[in-house]
Design an enzyme around this catalytic site. Sequence first.
Site, PDB file in Angstrom:
ATOM      1  N   HIS A  67      -2.762 -37.363  11.879  1.00 20.97           N
ATOM      2  CA  HIS A  67      -1.633 -38.071  12.366  1.00 20.97           C
ATOM      3  C   HIS A  67      -0.354 -37.287  12.939  1.00 20.97           C
ATOM      4  O   HIS A  67       0.589 -37.487  13.024  1.00 20.97           O
ATOM      5  CB  HIS A  67      -0.858 -38.662  10.913  1.00 20.97           C
ATOM      6  N   GLU A 126      -5.030 -10.815  14.151  1.00 21.19           N
ATOM      7  CA  GLU A 126      -4.584  -9.483  13.875  1.00 21.19           C
ATOM      8  C   GLU A 126      -5.659  -8.568  14.029  1.00 21.19           C
ATOM      9  O   GLU A 126      -5.291  -7.393  14.624  1.00 21.19           O
ATOM     10  CB  GLU A 126      -3.978  -9.551  12.644  1.00 21.19           C
ATOM     11  N   LYS A 171       0.958  -1.411   0.045  1.00 19.07           N
ATOM     12  CA  LYS A 171       0.054   0.041   0.072  1.00 19.07           C
ATOM     13  C   LYS A 171       0.701   1.167  -0.048  1.00 19.07           C
ATOM     14  O   LYS A 171       0.551   2.288  -0.815  1.00 19.07           O
ATOM     15  CB  LYS A 171      -0.964   0.101   1.144  1.00 19.07           C
ATOM     16  N   GLY A 211      -5.279  -4.213   5.006  1.00 20.05           N
ATOM     17  CA  GLY A 211      -4.607  -5.415   4.315  1.00 20.05           C
ATOM     18  C   GLY A 211      -5.362  -6.735   4.292  1.00 20.05           C
ATOM     19  O   GLY A 211      -5.305  -7.619   3.453  1.00 20.05           O
ATOM     20  N   ARG A 212      -5.714  -7.066   5.473  1.00 22.07           N
ATOM     21  CA  ARG A 212      -6.275  -8.701   5.730  1.00 22.07           C
ATOM     22  C   ARG A 212      -7.772  -8.701   5.094  1.00 22.07           C
ATOM     23  O   ARG A 212      -8.239  -9.746   4.844  1.00 22.07           O
ATOM     24  CB  ARG A 212      -6.067  -9.125   6.962  1.00 22.07           C
ATOM     25  N   LYS A 227       8.506  -3.383  14.056  1.00 23.61           N
ATOM     26  CA  LYS A 227       9.370  -2.837  12.878  1.00 23.61           C
ATOM     27  C   LYS A 227      10.135  -1.759  13.238  1.00 23.61           C
ATOM     28  O   LYS A 227      11.083  -1.459  12.551  1.00 23.61           O
ATOM     29  CB  LYS A 227       8.112  -2.192  11.944  1.00 23.61           C
ATOM     30  N   GLU A 256      10.005  -5.856   4.040  1.00 12.91           N
ATOM     31  CA  GLU A 256      10.316  -7.103   3.119  1.00 12.91           C
ATOM     32  C   GLU A 256      10.220  -6.969   1.798  1.00 12.91           C
ATOM     33  O   GLU A 256      10.789  -7.662   1.340  1.00 12.91           O
ATOM     34  CB  GLU A 256       9.282  -8.212   3.906  1.00 12.91           C
TER      35      GLU A 256
END
Length: 527
Positions: free
Chosen positions: A374, A343, A196, A257-258, A494, A202
């Site tokens: 399992h 979040e 954005k 964002g999510r 951050k 990253e």
Amino acid sequence: MKLTTTPAWQALAAHADTLRQQHLRDLFAADSERFARLSLHHDGLLLDYSKQRVTAETMALLRQLADTADFTGWRQKLCDGAAINHTEGRSARHMDLRAGEQAPPEVRAVLARLQTFCNSVHSGEWRGYSGERITDVVNIGIGGSDLGPRMAVLALAAHQQPDIDVHFIANVDGADIAPLLARLNPRTTLFIVASKTFTTLETLTNARTARAWLLATAGSDSAIARHFVGISTNRILTSAFGIPDANVFEFWDWVGGRFSMWSAIGLSVALAVGWRNFSELLAGARAMDMHFMTAPAAGNMPLTLALLSLWNTNFLDAATEAMLPYSQSLHLFPAYLQQLEMESNGKQIDRDGQPLGIASSPVIWGESGTNGQHSFYQLFHQGGRTIPCDFVALREADFPLPGHHISLLANCLAQSAALAFGQTADEVRAAGVGEALVPYKVFPGNQPSTTLLLPKLDPHTLGRLLALFEHKVFCLGVLWNLNAFDQWGVELGKQLASQLTPLLEGQGDATVFDSSTRGLIAALRKA
């Protein structure tokens, strides 16, 4: 007034004291119509919550709590575009992104540009700098710019375009991007840089590496325009990177964002499955929006999921919640929900700036069935913890092979039944087990679960599924009086990382940090 001091909350607490000791075996034995009473049907979806440790009275009391929290009023504020993200002064208008002809003009304009771009790539009109067709697309993003699209592309594997492979890079660790670049051809690779602000550490680190990799072959900056597109609000920084404005698709600060996969962030999904399928994804989400906004509380699927989660978290003291999709294509769905739910609601300060005083979001985790059986199901059955489970299954397989899907469904139903009803010592003995082994083969049961049956895993149904859980998260935010749309908890790390980067490079004064951090810096610099 805090919700925990209201008559509705106190009534639930008293009810929980009487219900907590009852076993699901007893609840089913007492009501032959329990499944019919405690399940919801909507447009081919079936939500069975009869294996939750609730009764009709429990659900009525929970819905009274929703009334006390003004669920209807908050739902209308969401629909009206009110600034419900009060700490950032923003609305949460993700439903506008999938509103079709009712979407705002700016949304329709971006969707039209995305459609044109997707069609140009799929038709071969858009080509790389050497004139070759694009065969691989790499989405570079992180968090909401990665998890949603990555999950959706895997979920819709049966619908993917045959001539395009879509890949995802998120981690700043070079081990994420280096092996991928090693097997791609720069002449036929298109990169989507999704950020954005276009400042995400990253994402920009990986994007610069990808640009250097391209230019090492292309030799000219002009190649960037044929191999990079940006999804961002910051055209100054995208231009500085070398991406022309014509290659930048915007989205807006009211898109969290999510909750952003429905925006230009979904470009990677559209390239993977084609524009028609992406449009169906949006339409499916819109269909769930309409259900959520209009269905009464007793028949409202997102609200029901939220009320059950609150009940398990705050009244049955469950600290975690397991998402168990019996679909390999939904393998990443638990990871997607981890961000969406934790979040959004992993907070302890309410909308009034006061400590919440109770647990909020449970820890979301899980694995696709039958793989999880399992590994960690042993803990479910005999570990002594209350772990609510959400099973998701498909009536129709997306990859039908003889004998596979029926076995998958049998395992799903078997696990939910075993978790609910367990196995008593007398039942173990009746099976002929020797007395010495009887204690080891007893299953306490009484583990709460829901089962969500989907008709099939097509784009429309996936859209409904994702919107269902988005609205569940919103409902929980209302119930806990939290702002589900900010995420200040990610900021401190951050900030510290930006201060530590030069120290690890041997520059600056480390004395501002604690002795542990200083010791680790010294050890890393020495290495």
